[in-house]
Design a protein around this motif. Structure first.
Motif, short mmCIF file in Angstrom:
data_model
loop_
_atom_site.label_atom_id
_atom_site.label_comp_id
_atom_site.label_asym_id
_atom_site.label_seq_id
_atom_site.Cartn_x
_atom_site.Cartn_y
_atom_site.Cartn_z
N GLY A 106 0.79 -1.23 0.00
CA GLY A 106 0.00 0.00 0.00
C GLY A 106 0.82 1.27 0.00
N LEU A 107 2.10 1.18 -0.37
CA LEU A 107 2.96 2.37 -0.37
C LEU A 107 2.92 3.05 -1.74
N GLU A 108 3.13 4.35 -1.72
CA GLU A 108 3.21 5.14 -2.95
C GLU A 108 4.53 5.88 -2.93
N GLU A 151 -1.33 -13.65 0.74
CA GLU A 151 -1.39 -12.88 1.98
C GLU A 151 -1.79 -11.45 1.67
N ASP A 152 -2.50 -10.82 2.58
CA ASP A 152 -2.96 -9.44 2.40
C ASP A 152 -1.85 -8.47 2.78
N GLY A 153 -1.32 -7.76 1.82
CA GLY A 153 -0.22 -6.85 2.08
C GLY A 153 -0.61 -5.67 2.96
N ASP A 157 0.05 -4.42 10.52
CA ASP A 157 0.62 -5.15 11.66
C ASP A 157 2.04 -4.67 11.97
N LEU A 158 2.84 -4.46 10.93
CA LEU A 158 4.19 -3.97 11.15
C LEU A 158 4.18 -2.60 11.81
#
Length: 277
Positions: free
Chosen positions: A64-66, A255-257, A263-264
């Motif tokens: 989910g990073l941009e 797995e859901d990124g 979580d991280l």
């Protein structure tokens, strides 16, 4: 404006430690209205695998990073050569033909990066017809710059002490790799306008050398943010060479990124993984 970066090397797949580091850099930039850059550090000779760069992009998007992508290191070789030539012309580099085994046998101290080079080749005639690395004469460099400081957001103001790493290599023997990490990363961060260098605490000591190079080359001085590392069951940092589970494998397994990233951020780590001090 704050500018951070994530700069992976395409010599192996990304793992959870890389994900954590990328998220730290991304979130610090976003929280402060800045930019998050992706830079591919692809000058590691035959170990660099171009196809991994696309895998990295897929991994970051999955989290989910941009980002804004900047030129890879392979497009910057001329700047490394120019900087090395300048330092060499100023009498700050000297050739070294020592092998790692010779250095380990002769070293009197061990520093943050291993045996500290004892200066075997400094001041002696070296046949540069054979493969030679070019080392920075740290004592001479410090005599010209005087005392230096740098600031880490987590640890505060630091007195630069590059001598603890010895006369580091700036130009490697291996002609396929045109510059060491110390020289390339320092030049790249300046060229990209990075104002906050985010990276793991395992690279904290390297910053002493990078601050010295900035002073010698007239480069802007950023702030640093050395974050804790993710550790395995044995208390070792996650590493490509130890085959830490890859992000790509997790992604392909369904797995859901976005959940993993959340979580991280929250400090919830998979079994056997912990955050270092």
């Amino acid at each position: 404006m704050i500018v951070t970066r994530f700069a992976p090397s395409p010599n192996g797949s990304l793992h959870l430690g890389h994900a954590f580091s990328a998220i730290v850099a991304h979130d610090l930039a976003r929280e402060r209205g800045g930019r998050f850059l992706l830079r591919i550090e692809d000058i590691d000779g035959a170990r660099s695998r171009p196809e991994l760069a696309e895998e990295f992009r897929a991994d970051l998007a999955w989290l989910g990073l941009e980002w804004d992508e900047v030129a890879p290191q392979s497009a910057r070789v001329a700047s490394y050569t120019a900087a090395a030539d300048r330092l060499r012309g100023e009498g700050l580099l000297y050739p070294c033909t020592c092998t790692r085994a010779e250095i380990a046998a002769a070293a009197k101290t061990v520093g943050p990066e291993g045996p500290v080079y004892p200066g075997t080749c400094k001041g002696r005639a070296v046949d540069t017809g054979e493969p030679a690395a070019w080392r920075l004469d740290v004592a001479e460099a410090l005599a010209r710059t005087g005392p230096l400081t740098w600031t880490d957001e987590c640890a505060g103001v630091q007195q630069a002490d590059p001598a603890r790493l010895g006369d580091v290599v700036l130009v490697r023997k291996d002609r396929e790799t045109p510059a060491s990490y110390h020289l390339a990363a320092t030049l790249d961060d300046a060229a990209d306008g990075v104002t906050l260098v985010t990276r793991g605490r395992d690279l904290f000591a390297a910053t002493h050398i990078h601050r010295l190079l900035q002073a010698l080359l007239g480069l802007p001085v950023p702030t640093w943010h050395h974050h804790p590392l993710l550790l395995d069951r044995e208390g070792r940092k996650l590493a490509k060479r130890r085959n830490s589970p890859s992000l790509a494998d997790r992604r392909r397994a369904g797995e859901d990124g976005l959940t993993l990233a959340a979580d991280l951020r929250a400090g919830r780590f998979p079994a056997g993984i912990s955050l270092g001090e």
